[in-house]
Enzyme design. Sequence first.
Site, short mmCIF file in Angstrom:
data_model
loop_
_atom_site.label_atom_id
_atom_site.label_comp_id
_atom_site.label_asym_id
_atom_site.label_seq_id
_atom_site.Cartn_x
_atom_site.Cartn_y
_atom_site.Cartn_z
N LYS A 1 8.89 9.43 -4.20
CA LYS A 1 7.51 9.12 -3.40
C LYS A 1 7.59 7.97 -2.75
O LYS A 1 7.26 7.69 -1.66
CB LYS A 1 6.45 9.24 -4.63
CG LYS A 1 5.14 8.77 -4.10
CD LYS A 1 4.00 9.02 -5.05
CE LYS A 1 3.88 7.75 -6.09
NZ LYS A 1 3.36 6.77 -5.59
N ASN A 2 7.90 6.74 -3.60
CA ASN A 2 7.65 5.48 -3.10
C ASN A 2 8.69 4.96 -1.90
O ASN A 2 8.43 3.93 -1.46
CB ASN A 2 7.30 4.25 -4.27
CG ASN A 2 6.13 4.83 -4.95
OD1 ASN A 2 5.24 5.50 -4.46
ND2 ASN A 2 5.96 4.10 -6.20
N ARG B 1 -3.37 4.28 -1.57
CA ARG B 1 -3.13 3.00 -1.08
C ARG B 1 -2.10 2.84 -0.01
O ARG B 1 -2.35 1.92 0.87
CB ARG B 1 -3.07 2.08 -2.25
CG ARG B 1 -4.24 1.58 -2.94
CD ARG B 1 -3.81 0.74 -4.13
NE ARG B 1 -3.20 -0.44 -3.66
CZ ARG B 1 -3.87 -1.49 -3.33
NH1 ARG B 1 -5.13 -1.46 -3.28
NH2 ARG B 1 -3.18 -2.51 -2.91
N CYS C 1 -8.31 0.72 -7.38
CA CYS C 1 -7.96 2.00 -7.91
C CYS C 1 -8.32 2.15 -9.31
O CYS C 1 -8.98 1.26 -9.74
CB CYS C 1 -6.44 2.03 -7.66
SG CYS C 1 -5.46 1.07 -8.98
N ARG D 1 -6.50 -4.50 -7.15
CA ARG D 1 -5.24 -4.34 -6.00
C ARG D 1 -5.43 -5.15 -4.63
O ARG D 1 -5.57 -4.24 -3.61
CB ARG D 1 -4.59 -3.10 -6.12
CG ARG D 1 -4.13 -2.63 -7.44
CD ARG D 1 -3.69 -1.23 -7.53
NE ARG D 1 -2.09 -0.91 -6.91
CZ ARG D 1 -1.81 0.26 -6.78
NH1 ARG D 1 -2.49 1.23 -7.09
NH2 ARG D 1 -0.57 0.63 -6.27
N ASP E 1 5.73 1.04 -13.41
CA ASP E 1 5.53 2.57 -13.36
C ASP E 1 5.99 3.29 -14.48
O ASP E 1 5.87 4.34 -14.63
CB ASP E 1 5.93 3.02 -12.11
CG ASP E 1 5.09 2.53 -10.92
OD1 ASP E 1 4.04 2.02 -11.07
OD2 ASP E 1 5.59 2.64 -9.68
N ARG F 1 0.36 14.09 -7.53
CA ARG F 1 0.53 12.92 -6.39
C ARG F 1 2.02 12.45 -6.63
O ARG F 1 2.67 12.06 -5.74
CB ARG F 1 -0.52 11.78 -6.65
CG ARG F 1 -1.82 12.06 -6.64
CD ARG F 1 -2.63 10.87 -6.51
NE ARG F 1 -2.19 9.97 -5.61
CZ ARG F 1 -2.67 8.63 -5.58
NH1 ARG F 1 -3.62 8.24 -6.44
NH2 ARG F 1 -2.29 8.02 -4.76
N1 EPU Z 1 -0.91 -8.24 -5.11
C1 EPU Z 1 -1.51 -9.07 -4.38
N2 EPU Z 1 -1.94 -9.25 -3.41
C2 EPU Z 1 -1.10 -8.25 -2.42
C3 EPU Z 1 -0.32 -7.39 -2.94
C4 EPU Z 1 -0.13 -7.26 -4.06
O1 EPU Z 1 -2.15 -9.88 -5.24
O2 EPU Z 1 -1.59 -8.54 -1.29
C5 EPU Z 1 -0.47 -8.01 -6.33
C6 EPU Z 1 -1.09 -6.66 -7.05
O3 EPU Z 1 -2.52 -6.88 -7.54
C7 EPU Z 1 -0.14 -6.67 -8.17
C8 EPU Z 1 1.14 -6.91 -7.79
O4 EPU Z 1 0.80 -8.03 -6.66
O5 EPU Z 1 -0.69 -7.41 -9.23
C9 EPU Z 1 2.15 -5.89 -7.62
O6 EPU Z 1 1.54 -5.18 -6.44
P1 EPU Z 1 2.54 -4.42 -5.14
O7 EPU Z 1 2.07 -4.86 -3.76
O8 EPU Z 1 3.99 -4.82 -5.55
O9 EPU Z 1 2.40 -2.98 -5.40
P2 EPU Z 1 1.91 -1.88 -4.39
O10 EPU Z 1 2.79 -2.13 -3.15
O11 EPU Z 1 0.48 -1.72 -4.06
C10 EPU Z 1 3.79 -0.33 -5.33
C11 EPU Z 1 4.15 1.00 -5.69
C12 EPU Z 1 3.13 1.24 -7.05
C13 EPU Z 1 3.88 0.24 -8.21
C14 EPU Z 1 3.69 -1.08 -7.62
C15 EPU Z 1 4.57 -2.35 -8.54
C16 EPU Z 1 4.04 2.24 -3.70
C17 EPU Z 1 3.34 3.25 -2.86
N3 EPU Z 1 3.23 2.02 -4.88
O12 EPU Z 1 2.28 -0.76 -5.15
O13 EPU Z 1 3.56 2.44 -7.47
O14 EPU Z 1 3.18 0.39 -9.32
O15 EPU Z 1 4.42 -1.07 -6.38
O16 EPU Z 1 5.86 -1.83 -8.74
O17 EPU Z 1 5.22 2.10 -3.57
C18 EPU Z 1 2.75 4.65 -8.69
O18 EPU Z 1 3.96 5.06 -8.23
O19 EPU Z 1 2.39 5.04 -9.60
C19 EPU Z 1 2.45 3.24 -8.39
C20 EPU Z 1 1.21 2.81 -8.51
#
Ligand code: EPU
Length: 420
Positions: free
Chosen positions: A22-23, A94, A118, A123, A306, A398
């Site tokens: 998915k990701n 997101r 979320c 986030r 995850d 999802r």
């Molecule tokens: N963060 C910030 N500011 C930002 C962006 C992120 O502070 O602008 C913080 C977040 O709050 C968090 C950390 O950085 O504490 C990691 O967030 P990240 O941006 O890496 O996560 P994401 O891109 O929102 C993706 C996956 C998630 C997975 C995370 C961490 C996708 C679509 N989602 O989310 O997947 O948990 O990376 O590996 O790729 C899932 O599949 O169940 C899922 C939630």
Amino acid sequence: MDKLIIQGGHELYGNIQVAGAKNAALPLMAAAVLAPGKTTLSNVPRLVDVGTMGRVLANLGLEVEHDRDAGTMSLDAANLTSDTAPYELVKTMRASFYALGALIGRLRKGKVSLPGGCAWGPRPVDIHMKGFEAMGVSIDLDEGYVVADAANIHGTNFVLSFPSVGATVNLLLVAATIPEETVLDNVAREPEVTALVRMLQQMGATIEGTGTSTLRIVGTRDLKPVQQAVIPDRIEAGTYLAAVGMTGGEIVLKGAEPEHLTMVIAKSVEAGLHVTVTVDGIRVKRNGELRPVDVETAVYPGFATDMQAQWIALMSMANGASFVTDTIYPDRFTHVAELMRLGAKVTMKENVAKVQGPSKLKGAPVMSTDLRASACLVLAGLAAEGETHISRIYHLDRGYEKLEDKLRALGAIIDRVGER
Ligand code: EPU
């Protein structure tokens, strides 16, 4: 709303085919926006989130066709008809926020709803914004929308304050279209990010540093549509690995990429599972007792957040106490209270779960709260004595393709029923 009914206590045996990730699929779909013409993706999983991203892109004017049986998707981005991703779509997922990078890259402007929080916390997207601004994009916030104007976009050197997956994806989508050098430092190194880098390279962007923390990108306004296969889902594979750890038995995760699961495999072996790499995937077997093993989530190649919920479920059956810490999402523990309804003994102190095993899990009605929390409850239900009812399982749809079919093929007794 559907629910799952599981009769627990059956060992799992057999093979399952790991789906596309998915990701990884979501950023590749967003990248299609950058190239006028038809992008074709294969190994695309049949998931609600993929459908949501399809709708976000169709709303921008892409012609999106997903052949769910063949696992292929074509995305024709010849004509964009809108520069907006509305709240109604973004609020449900997101990753819809990738539309912003895609729109800036293609149209040099875009209006995308802020994703909001979320189930387990706020986030934020501040790193995405700071990166865009460093590239000369002007960003305004208007009635819950981020409005970007990139008329004066340019290459830059930008250090991410944290290696965020989402921010790295969004900034890459833009940098790949800037015909000057952009250096992104402290980027996420998750395999899903590397898959996007490879696609952008194929489309015509020059990117050095693939798989490292520093990417040097020289983009082009002339990106070409390509064909690309989605990488296997390491979290789906890890979830089934944990399942057999809980129930006992032996399964082969066909198509799984062991390199992407190094940490999960190492921890599983420490816990007493037999894990071997086969020609076409990973074989997992449990025939002895489980040992307690501490994990602390970290960015890749660390232990994935995850997999945190599934690990707590596994550790509830280990012979002793273990500590599971989430450093990425300190609040991502909504599964704990539900897991305790099944008999797990867990105490929380801030972002650390102390899991006291071994628990004799017993079936009960429980409720899904988010995607990985739901997976954790399914695992516990498979191992529990008696019947477990899991409601609100739309979360599972999802991110897990054909979950019941795959588990049933391994010998689990699991049914989906409609719930009023
Ligand atoms: N963060 C910030 N500011 C930002 C962006 C992120 O502070 O602008 C913080 C977040 O709050 C968090 C950390 O950085 O504490 C990691 O967030 P990240 O941006 O890496 O996560 P994401 O891109 O929102 C993706 C996956 C998630 C997975 C995370 C961490 C996708 C679509 N989602 O989310 O997947 O948990 O990376 O590996 O790729 C899932 O599949 O169940 C899922 C939630």
